[in-house]
Write an enzyme that holds these catalytic residues in place. Sequence first.
Site, PDB file in Angstrom:
ATOM      1  N   ALA A  66      50.987   4.893  26.692  1.00 45.45           N
ATOM      2  CA  ALA A  66      52.130   4.003  26.559  1.00 45.45           C
ATOM      3  C   ALA A  66      53.395   4.852  26.421  1.00 45.45           C
ATOM      4  O   ALA A  66      53.337   6.051  26.175  1.00 45.45           O
ATOM      5  CB  ALA A  66      51.952   3.092  25.343  1.00 45.45           C
ATOM      6  N   GLY A 110      47.118   4.098  26.214  1.00 45.73           N
ATOM      7  CA  GLY A 110      47.243   2.845  26.934  1.00 45.73           C
ATOM      8  C   GLY A 110      46.717   2.920  28.355  1.00 45.73           C
ATOM      9  O   GLY A 110      46.257   1.915  28.913  1.00 45.73           O
ATOM     10  N   GLU A 113      43.098   2.406  28.079  1.00 44.09           N
ATOM     11  CA  GLU A 113      42.874   1.003  27.741  1.00 44.09           C
ATOM     12  C   GLU A 113      43.079   0.099  28.954  1.00 44.09           C
ATOM     13  O   GLU A 113      42.325  -0.848  29.175  1.00 44.09           O
ATOM     14  CB  GLU A 113      43.799   0.599  26.596  1.00 44.09           C
ATOM     15  CG  GLU A 113      43.380   1.240  25.278  1.00 44.09           C
ATOM     16  CD  GLU A 113      44.422   1.093  24.186  1.00 44.09           C
ATOM     17  OE1 GLU A 113      44.055   0.648  23.085  1.00 44.09           O
ATOM     18  OE2 GLU A 113      45.614   1.414  24.431  1.00 44.09           O
ATOM     19  N   GLU A 133      45.792   8.364  20.097  1.00 45.83           N
ATOM     20  CA  GLU A 133      46.798   7.748  19.225  1.00 45.83           C
ATOM     21  C   GLU A 133      46.772   8.290  17.803  1.00 45.83           C
ATOM     22  O   GLU A 133      47.797   8.288  17.114  1.00 45.83           O
ATOM     23  CB  GLU A 133      46.605   6.222  19.199  1.00 45.83           C
ATOM     24  CG  GLU A 133      46.972   5.503  20.476  1.00 45.83           C
ATOM     25  CD  GLU A 133      45.843   5.421  21.488  1.00 45.83           C
ATOM     26  OE1 GLU A 133      45.970   4.653  22.450  1.00 45.83           O
ATOM     27  OE2 GLU A 133      44.811   6.140  21.304  1.00 45.83           O
TER      28      GLU A 133
END
Length: 259
Positions: A66, A110, A113, A133
């Site tokens: 992200a 992300g 994911e 993360e």
Amino acid sequence: MSFEFITVHTEADKVGVITLNRPKQLNALNADLMVELGQALKAFDANEAIGCMIITGSEKAFAAGADIGAMATYSFADVYKNDYITRDWETIRSIRKPVIAAVSGFALGGGCELAMMCDFIIAADNAKFGQPEIKLGVIPGAGGTQRLPRAVGKSKAMDLTLTGRMMDATEAERAGLVSRIVPLDKLMEETLGAALMICGYSQIATMAAKESVNRAFEGTLADGVMFERRLFHALFATTDQKEGMDAFVNKRPAAFTNQ
């Protein structure tokens, strides 16, 4: 429809291909990109000619995570009130047609994911996956702690989530995260081949198969088996079931009409 952070095209008028396109940021996922991705997926899903979709990135990065720069100053009130991630990352979950992730390079945070939100992952031999993360003082927030254990088991998921380390394509395939590994220069060719194979079947059957497999992760075994059974029964009301079985009996190619 024009986009800033993705590119979109079709292959053989049957496969919708979406390419993440923030090269300077290694395709880091921000809110605008995810909105565009959702719009493109929904458009392909609504297009009767499209039977399957592919999401891919660059050779260097599927998506490196992200956009940390965008979220670094957020407070709890910011992310909670604005429903961060849920607001614009969840569209892919509503897509009924199959979606394949074609992953080369980094699929981290992300990006990992997003790949797991797809129905299956075909990885280039240079792919690297991870949920780093923990290094930022947070945890995965787009389903990583839930989808990763379902894909690779508790021990491997704990290892990746708690250490933040990456695993290469070979380890990812061995763990069950990816369906197959192909040479980097063959990634799109192999993924397109799989997509076109899916497109050759009844769309009703492929959507039902996707829905039924996903059900396996959302309830008990008994409920999942009954759900599968009811979908199986329902497909006997379709023209494609009659065509497919008649073609098999009479040793001819099936001509599905998605009816």
